[in-house]
Motif scaffolding. Structure first.
Motif, PDB file in Angstrom:
ATOM      1  N   TYR A  80      18.446  68.389  57.323  1.00  0.00           N
ATOM      2  CA  TYR A  80      17.409  68.026  56.288  1.00  0.00           C
ATOM      3  C   TYR A  80      17.537  68.524  54.982  1.00  0.00           C
ATOM      4  O   TYR A  80      17.803  67.853  53.870  1.00  0.00           O
ATOM      5  N   GLU A  81      17.859  69.993  54.671  1.00  0.00           N
ATOM      6  CA  GLU A  81      17.934  70.681  53.766  1.00  0.00           C
ATOM      7  C   GLU A  81      19.528  70.889  53.293  1.00  0.00           C
ATOM      8  O   GLU A  81      19.782  71.411  52.163  1.00  0.00           O
ATOM      9  N   GLN A  82      20.297  70.030  54.010  1.00  0.00           N
ATOM     10  CA  GLN A  82      21.778  69.798  53.459  1.00  0.00           C
ATOM     11  C   GLN A  82      22.650  71.299  53.211  1.00  0.00           C
ATOM     12  O   GLN A  82      23.179  71.526  52.534  1.00  0.00           O
ATOM     13  N   ILE A  83      22.104  72.170  54.375  1.00  0.00           N
ATOM     14  CA  ILE A  83      22.938  73.515  54.495  1.00  0.00           C
ATOM     15  C   ILE A  83      24.088  73.586  55.291  1.00  0.00           C
ATOM     16  O   ILE A  83      23.929  72.801  56.288  1.00  0.00           O
ATOM     17  N   HIS A  84      25.034  74.192  54.903  1.00  0.00           N
ATOM     18  CA  HIS A  84      26.360  74.222  55.811  1.00  0.00           C
ATOM     19  C   HIS A  84      25.968  74.552  57.425  1.00  0.00           C
ATOM     20  O   HIS A  84      25.205  75.688  57.301  1.00  0.00           O
ATOM     21  N   ILE A  85      26.397  73.775  57.990  1.00  0.00           N
ATOM     22  CA  ILE A  85      26.074  73.978  59.570  1.00  0.00           C
ATOM     23  C   ILE A  85      27.446  74.441  60.324  1.00  0.00           C
ATOM     24  O   ILE A  85      28.287  73.726  60.427  1.00  0.00           O
ATOM     25  N   ASP A  86      27.213  75.627  60.934  1.00  0.00           N
ATOM     26  CA  ASP A  86      28.320  75.955  61.790  1.00  0.00           C
ATOM     27  C   ASP A  86      27.588  77.046  62.979  1.00  0.00           C
ATOM     28  O   ASP A  86      26.367  77.113  62.794  1.00  0.00           O
ATOM     29  N   SER A  87      28.247  77.575  63.922  1.00  0.00           N
ATOM     30  CA  SER A  87      27.638  78.147  64.972  1.00  0.00           C
ATOM     31  C   SER A  87      27.038  79.219  64.494  1.00  0.00           C
ATOM     32  O   SER A  87      25.747  79.721  64.881  1.00  0.00           O
ATOM     33  N   LYS A  88      27.265  80.024  63.369  1.00  0.00           N
ATOM     34  CA  LYS A  88      26.715  81.384  62.663  1.00  0.00           C
ATOM     35  C   LYS A  88      25.549  80.874  62.151  1.00  0.00           C
ATOM     36  O   LYS A  88      24.476  81.555  62.216  1.00  0.00           O
ATOM     37  N   SER A  89      25.596  79.749  61.334  1.00  0.00           N
ATOM     38  CA  SER A  89      24.547  79.517  60.459  1.00  0.00           C
ATOM     39  C   SER A  89      23.402  79.003  61.598  1.00  0.00           C
ATOM     40  O   SER A  89      22.175  79.566  61.051  1.00  0.00           O
ATOM     41  N   ILE A  90      23.712  78.403  62.480  1.00  0.00           N
ATOM     42  CA  ILE A  90      22.547  77.886  63.342  1.00  0.00           C
ATOM     43  C   ILE A  90      21.856  79.161  64.030  1.00  0.00           C
ATOM     44  O   ILE A  90      20.721  79.277  64.154  1.00  0.00           O
ATOM     45  N   LYS A  91      22.678  80.401  64.499  1.00  0.00           N
ATOM     46  CA  LYS A  91      22.225  81.440  65.182  1.00  0.00           C
ATOM     47  C   LYS A  91      21.384  82.268  63.779  1.00  0.00           C
ATOM     48  O   LYS A  91      20.383  82.829  64.375  1.00  0.00           O
ATOM     49  N   ASP A  92      22.001  82.392  62.688  1.00  0.00           N
ATOM     50  CA  ASP A  92      21.186  83.074  61.905  1.00  0.00           C
ATOM     51  C   ASP A  92      20.164  82.683  61.403  1.00  0.00           C
ATOM     52  O   ASP A  92      18.875  83.401  61.267  1.00  0.00           O
ATOM     53  N   TYR A  93      19.834  81.158  61.119  1.00  0.00           N
ATOM     54  CA  TYR A  93      18.593  80.787  60.822  1.00  0.00           C
ATOM     55  C   TYR A  93      17.460  80.778  62.051  1.00  0.00           C
ATOM     56  O   TYR A  93      16.521  81.014  61.823  1.00  0.00           O
TER      57      TYR A  93
END
Length: 404
Positions: A80-93
């Motif tokens: 929704y916020e159009q933030i770059h998605i990868d396995s790290k960003s999912i975990k960090d968020y």
């Protein structure tokens, strides 16, 4: 498009304490994985490796199901916020780590990815260059590869400003102009405000730091230089096309992309005579432009009535690439000794000043024809158009001297 990822749970036998092991989550996205501890523990004998869940522990099953839901909510938010998605960003968020130790270069990667999808290549490239500038600065001054955003303060910005003033443009091998430095600060301010909105930082030092803008430098041609370009004897048709595209914008004020994509549907006529251009200013303000056609612009429209571009695609002018255009316009005007780099945008500046303001066209008409949302943008042209002010002063002197 929904993000495809896999979430698996497993028991980490190396964390065993009192017969129980911590359950870990593993996020897999595009064959890259990141893992996190769930704070749940279970006996290895009570864990089903094949189905990656407890054999008969309803509490842990329920907790793992909640984690799955929260991970999906995290992915939904990133989309929704159009933030770059990868396995790290999912975990960090999900874990909140992104709010603790996010580096400015890492965050800029996300902004760059967002801009790549939502803005022009030119605007996107400015953030790419900004990342290079900030990366060089923090390495040379702070001796680190990245810098925690929470530690960015007024001194960081002030030192960054001093650093920008100390370096040279790689393209021109000379110090950066103040307007260029101000532009980099404006983009950095936007980045930090985005970080503030996303709770990465609590405040931005740009609330205190004042961006100093340089004196506007409007690159424009004189009336005699326009005539010289019109009278050029060119070697081939392609050079002639570039010259005519430039002149068309000199007499209409259109940006390069506007003139390149302009079709005859946007040209209105009265009794078979071309009268006006009606197009939407899509790059910035998304407003309708209503531009009256000057005679020299009309003649260029008529010149290309039988061109392939007109017959096949209904384009007003033959389309060329921006890089090719700038290369040729620089080449064919080289002998004029123009004291600045020739690009297509010089035509727009020339239209605003030499064509309009120096011929007593009112500033509000100039604003509307250029598609400016604010009169302040148009006033920049007025400040450097001294000829019109001198002419006005002479005219007033003549009136009142004769009256006396």
């Amino acid at each position: 498009m929904r993000t495809k990822y896999t979430l698996k749970f497993y028991v980490n036998k190396y964390t065993e304490k009192q017969g129980r092991c911590t359950i870990y989550g593993r996020i897999i996205h595009k064959q890259k994985k990141n893992e996190f501890a769930t704070q749940l523990a279970i006996k290895p004998s009570e864990w089903n490796k094949e189905f990656m869940q407890p054999i008969s522990n309803p509490f842990i099953k329920r907790e793992l199901a909640q984690i799955e839901n929260k991970i999906q909510e995290t992915v939904n938010r990133l989309e929704y916020e159009q933030i770059h998605i990868d396995s790290k960003s999912i975990k960090d968020y999900y874990t909140g780590k992104d709010k603790v130790d996010m580096g400015i270069l890492e965050y800029l990667d996300r902004i760059i990815e967002l801009k790549k999808k939502t803005t022009t290549s030119s605007n996107h490239n400015k953030y790419v260059v900004l990342k290079v500038n900030i990366g060089d600065y923090i390495w040379q001054i702070h001796k680190v590869k990245d810098f925690n955003m929470k530690k960015i303060n007024l001194k960081f910005i002030t030192d960054f400003d001093a650093y920008l003033k100390s370096i040279k443009s790689k393209q021109y091998n000379k110090p950066l102009e103040q307007d260029t430095i101000a532009g980099k600060h404006s983009y950095f301010r936007y980045v930090l405000r985005q970080a503030l909105n996303e709770d990465y930082i609590r405040k931005t030092p740009y609330d205190i730091f004042k961006i100093k803008k340089g004196i506007p430098k409007i690159k424009r041609l004189t009336a005699s230089e326009i005539t010289k370009i019109e009278e050029l004897q060119l070697k081939n048709k392609k050079e002639e096309n570039v010259r005519d595209i430039f002149l068309f914008s000199v007499f209409t004020g259109l940006r390069f992309t506007q003139s390149k994509t302009l079709t005859m549907e946007s040209i209105t006529t009265e009794n078979g005579v071309y009268k006006r251009i009606f197009i939407y200013e899509q790059m910035k303000n998304k407003t309708l432009l209503d531009i009256p056609l000057l005679e020299r612009a009309k003649s260029l429209i008529e010149k290309y009535e039988q061109s392939d571009a007109r017959i096949l695609s209904n384009f007003v002018l033959p389309p060329v690439s921006n890089s090719y255009f700038n290369k040729v316009i620089k080449k064919i005007t080289k002998s004029f000794n123009i004291p600045f780099k020739m690009t297509h945008h010089v035509a727009r500046h020339t239209y605003a000043t030499t064509i309009l303001m120096e011929n007593d066209v009112g500033i509000y008409e100039v604003k509307d024809w250029l598609g400016h949302s604010s009169i302040n943008s148009t006033k920049i042209y007025a400040k450097i158009t001294s000829l019109k002010m001198n002419n006005t002063a002479d005219r007033l002197n003549n009136i009142y001297n004769s009256a006396a």
